[in-house]
Design a protein around this motif. Structure first.
Motif, PDB file in Angstrom:
ATOM      1  N   ARG A 149       0.832  -1.195   0.000  1.00 22.39           N
ATOM      2  CA  ARG A 149       0.000   0.000   0.000  1.00 22.39           C
ATOM      3  C   ARG A 149       0.868   1.246   0.000  1.00 22.39           C
ATOM      4  O   ARG A 149       1.781   1.385   0.808  1.00 22.39           O
ATOM      5  N   THR A 150       0.603   2.139  -0.918  1.00 28.65           N
ATOM      6  CA  THR A 150       1.267   3.435  -0.960  1.00 28.65           C
ATOM      7  C   THR A 150       0.203   4.497  -1.219  1.00 28.65           C
ATOM      8  O   THR A 150      -0.909   4.180  -1.635  1.00 28.65           O
ATOM      9  N   ILE A 175      -1.348   7.003  -3.462  1.00 30.89           N
ATOM     10  CA  ILE A 175      -1.366   7.240  -4.901  1.00 30.89           C
ATOM     11  C   ILE A 175      -2.228   8.463  -5.188  1.00 30.89           C
ATOM     12  O   ILE A 175      -3.395   8.516  -4.792  1.00 30.89           O
ATOM     13  N   TYR A 180      -3.902   9.199 -11.360  1.00 29.50           N
ATOM     14  CA  TYR A 180      -4.762   8.121 -11.823  1.00 29.50           C
ATOM     15  C   TYR A 180      -4.915   8.118 -13.331  1.00 29.50           C
ATOM     16  O   TYR A 180      -4.922   9.176 -13.972  1.00 29.50           O
ATOM     17  N   ALA A 211      -5.273  -1.430  -2.560  1.00 29.85           N
ATOM     18  CA  ALA A 211      -3.992  -2.004  -2.991  1.00 29.85           C
ATOM     19  C   ALA A 211      -4.181  -3.443  -3.448  1.00 29.85           C
ATOM     20  O   ALA A 211      -3.622  -3.859  -4.469  1.00 29.85           O
ATOM     21  N   GLY A 238      -5.201   2.498  -6.890  1.00 23.67           N
ATOM     22  CA  GLY A 238      -4.433   3.446  -6.104  1.00 23.67           C
ATOM     23  C   GLY A 238      -5.393   4.326  -5.334  1.00 23.67           C
ATOM     24  O   GLY A 238      -6.484   4.641  -5.820  1.00 23.67           O
ATOM     25  N   PRO A 260      -3.677   3.523 -10.818  1.00 23.09           N
ATOM     26  CA  PRO A 260      -2.492   4.390 -10.769  1.00 23.09           C
ATOM     27  C   PRO A 260      -1.825   4.540 -12.136  1.00 23.09           C
ATOM     28  O   PRO A 260      -1.874   3.630 -12.964  1.00 23.09           O
ATOM     29  N   THR A 284       3.626   2.594 -10.896  1.00 28.61           N
ATOM     30  CA  THR A 284       3.738   1.769  -9.699  1.00 28.61           C
ATOM     31  C   THR A 284       4.658   2.465  -8.698  1.00 28.61           C
ATOM     32  O   THR A 284       5.583   3.180  -9.080  1.00 28.61           O
TER      33      THR A 284
END
Length: 164
Positions: A7-8, A10, A13, A104, A109, A146, A149
């Protein structure tokens, strides 16, 4: 546990809608969160209208990315009928984290844009969505596919662990 470590946040899009079944899966994940006395203080607005997304993008200094997301989930605290109203923000945080982890997992994202407890941001979101007085906005979660990556940084820090 893979979704925890992938998980980040984001904020960019693709121009591609998020399938309704994936949006529903995000909401199911949010509603699976624990809450004080199982009070489940959450209400959700699923925003896909570009005009409303633009309004949400102006609700805080950090919410500009909402304007370019194909969808945003707005998490709100239902203030009526709660057993432990003071714990509702904690419940909502668990709910929001579940949504981010599920995003995620689904290859989407998302980012948690804090609204609560800043009253000016809460009022901006309430105005953008015409929220009833019984709801308080908690967070905006733009979501989409997203454009790139991202790898989560390793945040593990042994110096913050104390064994007694």
């Amino acid at each position: 546990m893979d979704s925890i470590f992938m998980r980040t946040s984001i904020r960019n899009y693709q121009v591609k809608p998020v399938e309704p079944e994936k949006l529903e899966q995000l909401l199911k994940a949010g509603m699976a969160a624990p809450s004080a006395c199982n009070q489940q203080p959450w209400e959700f607005y699923v925003v896909q209208d570009t005009v409303t997304l633009r309004k949400l993008s102006e609700c805080s200094p950090y919410s500009a990315c909402a304007a370019h997301a194909p969808a945003a989930l707005v998490l709100c605290i239902r203030r009526e009928g709660l057993v432990y109203a003071e714990d509702a923000p904690l419940d909502m945080s668990a709910c929001c984290e579940n949504i981010l982890l599920e995003a995620a997992q689904l290859g989407l994202g998302a980012v948690w844009l804090g609204v609560y407890p800043q009253r000016d941001r809460m009022l901006s979101v309430a105005n953008a969505l015409h929220l009833p007085d019984t709801l308080e906005s908690f967070a905006i979660v733009p979501v989409g596919y997203p454009t790139a990556t991202a790898v989560q940084q390793d945040r593990f820090d042994r110096t913050r662990i104390h064994i007694v």
